[in-house]
Design a protein around this motif. Sequence first.
Motif, PDB file in Angstrom:
ATOM      1  N   LEU A 689       1.297   2.656  -5.645  1.00  0.00           N
ATOM      2  CA  LEU A 689       0.824   3.898  -6.253  1.00  0.00           C
ATOM      3  C   LEU A 689      -0.338   3.614  -7.203  1.00  0.00           C
ATOM      4  O   LEU A 689      -1.252   4.413  -7.355  1.00  0.00           O
ATOM      5  N   GLU A 690      -0.270   2.455  -7.831  1.00  0.00           N
ATOM      6  CA  GLU A 690      -1.317   2.093  -8.792  1.00  0.00           C
ATOM      7  C   GLU A 690      -2.417   1.244  -8.150  1.00  0.00           C
ATOM      8  O   GLU A 690      -3.572   1.330  -8.540  1.00  0.00           O
ATOM      9  N   ILE A 691      -2.024   0.449  -7.159  1.00  0.00           N
ATOM     10  CA  ILE A 691      -3.023  -0.432  -6.529  1.00  0.00           C
ATOM     11  C   ILE A 691      -4.042   0.422  -5.766  1.00  0.00           C
ATOM     12  O   ILE A 691      -5.253   0.230  -5.873  1.00  0.00           O
ATOM     13  N   ILE A 692      -3.533   1.390  -5.015  1.00  0.00           N
ATOM     14  CA  ILE A 692      -4.412   2.207  -4.163  1.00  0.00           C
ATOM     15  C   ILE A 692      -4.796   3.489  -4.880  1.00  0.00           C
ATOM     16  O   ILE A 692      -3.943   4.172  -5.443  1.00  0.00           O
ATOM     17  N   GLU A 693      -6.084   3.830  -4.832  1.00  0.00           N
ATOM     18  CA  GLU A 693      -6.480   5.163  -5.297  1.00  0.00           C
ATOM     19  C   GLU A 693      -6.545   6.013  -4.041  1.00  0.00           C
ATOM     20  O   GLU A 693      -7.413   5.812  -3.188  1.00  0.00           O
ATOM     21  N   ASN A 694      -5.626   6.948  -3.963  1.00  0.00           N
ATOM     22  CA  ASN A 694      -5.428   7.702  -2.722  1.00  0.00           C
ATOM     23  C   ASN A 694      -6.723   8.343  -2.214  1.00  0.00           C
ATOM     24  O   ASN A 694      -7.408   9.042  -2.948  1.00  0.00           O
ATOM     25  N   GLY A 695      -7.033   8.059  -0.949  1.00  0.00           N
ATOM     26  CA  GLY A 695      -8.208   8.681  -0.341  1.00  0.00           C
ATOM     27  C   GLY A 695      -9.490   7.902  -0.577  1.00  0.00           C
ATOM     28  O   GLY A 695     -10.501   8.157   0.061  1.00  0.00           O
ATOM     29  N   ASN A 696      -9.468   6.931  -1.495  1.00  0.00           N
ATOM     30  CA  ASN A 696     -10.680   6.132  -1.745  1.00  0.00           C
ATOM     31  C   ASN A 696     -10.512   4.697  -1.280  1.00  0.00           C
ATOM     32  O   ASN A 696     -11.313   4.182  -0.521  1.00  0.00           O
ATOM     33  N   SER A 697      -9.422   4.070  -1.773  1.00  0.00           N
ATOM     34  CA  SER A 697      -9.246   2.672  -1.365  1.00  0.00           C
ATOM     35  C   SER A 697      -8.015   2.520  -0.485  1.00  0.00           C
ATOM     36  O   SER A 697      -7.465   1.430  -0.373  1.00  0.00           O
ATOM     37  N   GLY A 698      -7.564   3.596   0.097  1.00  0.00           N
ATOM     38  CA  GLY A 698      -6.375   3.571   0.954  1.00  0.00           C
ATOM     39  C   GLY A 698      -5.637   4.892   0.806  1.00  0.00           C
ATOM     40  O   GLY A 698      -6.196   5.862   0.273  1.00  0.00           O
ATOM     41  N   PHE A 699      -4.373   4.892   1.231  1.00  0.00           N
ATOM     42  CA  PHE A 699      -3.610   6.148   1.192  1.00  0.00           C
ATOM     43  C   PHE A 699      -2.186   5.886   0.736  1.00  0.00           C
ATOM     44  O   PHE A 699      -1.601   4.861   1.069  1.00  0.00           O
ATOM     45  N   HIS A 700      -1.637   6.856   0.034  1.00  0.00           N
ATOM     46  CA  HIS A 700      -0.216   6.779  -0.319  1.00  0.00           C
ATOM     47  C   HIS A 700       0.589   7.491   0.749  1.00  0.00           C
ATOM     48  O   HIS A 700       0.167   8.535   1.245  1.00  0.00           O
TER      49      HIS A 700
END
Length: 793
Positions: A689-700
């Motif tokens: 949740l913290e590693i990935i910024e949703n929609g920019n560096s991946g998806f949750h």
Amino acid sequence: MFDQLRLFCTDNREQITGLFERFMRLDKMFLLKSEIWDEFTLYCQEHKQQRLLKSPMAIALSKTQEISVDGEWLYMAIRPRVARWHYLRYCYQDGAITEVDVAEFMAFKEKLIQGKYVEQILEFDLAPFERDFPKMTQSRSIGHGVEFLNRIFSSRLSSALTGGDELILSFLRVHGYNGQPFMINDRIKTVRALRNALLEGVEYLQSQKTETEWPEMSEALRNIGFEPGWGRTRGQVEVGFSRLADLLEAPDHQNLERFITAVPMIFNIVVLSPHGFFGQENVLGLPDTGGQVVYILDQVRALEKEMKERIYNHGLDIKPQIIILTRLIPEAGETTCNVVEEHVYGTDNVQIVRVPFRNEQGEILPNWISRFEVWPYLERFAEEARHEVLSRLGRRPDLIIGNYSDGNLVSYLMAKSLGVTNCTIAHALEKTKYLFSSLYWKEMEKQYHFSCQFTADMIAMNAADFIITSTYQEIAGSSDVVGQYESYSSFTMPELQRVLQGIDVFDPKFNIVSPGADEYVYFSYGDKDRRFSEYSSQIREMIYGPPHPEGRGSLAEQEKPLIFSMARLDRIKNLTGLVEWYGQDEELRNRTNLMIIGGVVNPDESGDEEERAQIQLMHELFDRYELDSEVRWLGVRLDKRVTGELYRMIADAGGVFVQPAYFEAFGLTVVEAMASGLPTFATQYGGPLEIIENGNSGFHIDPNHGAVTRKILVDFFRRCEEDPAYWQKISAGAIERVNARYTWTLYARRLLSLTCIYGFWKFATNLERQETNRYLEMLYHLQFKRLAEGIKH
Ligand code: UDP
Ligand code: LCN
């Protein structure tokens, strides 16, 4: 909020009673966040009470983490802000809402489980011991403990120094190595003398050439009162002298940190990691053997490098040493876990040292045992490990690092008896991984022994000088989700112990220091010159080859992009969930292939109960959805260079990485895949949740909502088909994110600095927390040991 709520409930008694009766009729003793909100909104719809959705009750329920209910009472645990809790009680008979304390809330839950109120239970509460201890108050400060300590203590230090306190002086005096004193000698007896010596020292240095090194200046400086440790070159020594002079004049926290972290204090480190198979080859993917091993091996390499650099810059010629202590397993299969000592590749002086587990008769346990079963062996292990360390180092280590609950407990025991700075790292706190793990501990005890584990966690966490976490959420969660450490703040284990304050996340011992992914192995697929092309054909065969002897499935349509996942085959990792989503989704199947690496394919080869069940389930899913030509499942252990190249080859072909876990404490595979440039879809529960910024560096993704996750995946592949630049965009975002935030170099620098600063404050203040430690000792001897003795093999 509370007064408004009470007023609102009095004025709207009928609706509130109706709503709470609905909760009661669900016939569940405990309701959790999403359930509570879903029921509330349904109630508003069905009873045409939309106005309730904007009421103080809606605000309270949106922040309610848990409701406990019986026919008479309803209790709510409300978390209005990160790590802040309030408990409310509602009485059905008179409609009154009252705020209650945590002990009453726990007692009610115990009553629900046990069928009656039980007055006498061990209450564990650290709050009274820590009343005078400085704690942070703002949730944004959580995880930045050292900055907080520096701020508050440097102002105290300032007044102490004006009063002529000799603190800094005595601190400088304690440093040395094998009889060689560092920093100052006994020519300097007072702070005033130190000030004068610094002035004289600077004058002397200015008469020297820039390139002059310490040995040429040592005699003159020794006569003034200085010993080695200030720096290698004239310039470095001068910086050290000036910093100290500034500090003595006016201690500000930044200057203090800079000075303290430049004092030579760390030459030997001990790292503890008892459970699982700790080795350098053939181990990843075995039960209990995953990220922690990878983390530690990368960590020690980075630490050794940083220690060497620092020691060199101190002007000292000392070879640092790190010992990783793990368990010796005589029947170690294809691993080296039966070897007592192993040198760590890529280091000068780092060894893995293995110490066995012994039963009461002193006999060595021959086989691997689950991490949930290790408790009775740890005290003896700690004792043997301590002897090992002392005889190998010939001195006490400067820092002991514990890993995971068992390693943290051993590090507690060792650090206590050796009087050494102790840092703990949780990796994965089991408490939040298993639903109601404390409340229903008794039902789970046979398999998991959480009574031991949670007690050990509380002892080790509270005794640690400092705690490192990989993310903020690990400590305190987010506005909606409870943090992993926060879940230890108060909880009850009916019939065993009621914890009123187990851990305080506002304690300045918490520091976020994120790990990385080995940058020599995990780098972008676009970095063509660095690629490990020698593995290409082996990997192609692994992915597209005919049925594998240690696998199932072979891919019929090789041009489709791959969805890839790799993890230990634990239930919580939910690899079977991913296979099921894939099996259910025709479009996903048409557009992609799926590849899974994890576990072993033959259940008879697994010694782990949970793993065996997952293997069986995996086979069932292959059969049920007829997946043999679309899904490739391999139960293999790969060398990490092969893994690195595998990620990249999947990226070459426009693939993605999916991490579908129900919960992932941090998620090294996520960082590895992102560093390789793979668009990554990872669980929203835990570190990703913290590693990935949703929609920019991946998806949750939400593992509990398979249909939504499938749609996110399908939408992604559709969009990439329309606009291939979209894949590149997410891939580039992932690489950028890892480079900026998750590197081992940053990690090592920070960890060593923290060790120096906590060491200093421990020396300079009452950070020792003697009262707390005495209390923890009781918990260890009277509670933990008794529980551990109950586990027998
Ligand atoms: N890994 C592996 N083979 C496997 C499973 C995992 O090489 O079959 C490696 C993976 O590359 C990563 C680590 O083990 O470096 C797993 O770490 P993570 O933090 O993702 O999960 P953990 O296993 O610690 O829960
Ligand atoms: C244990 C886990 O479960 C992972 O989430 C972490 O990434 C790993 O340890 C390393 O800290």
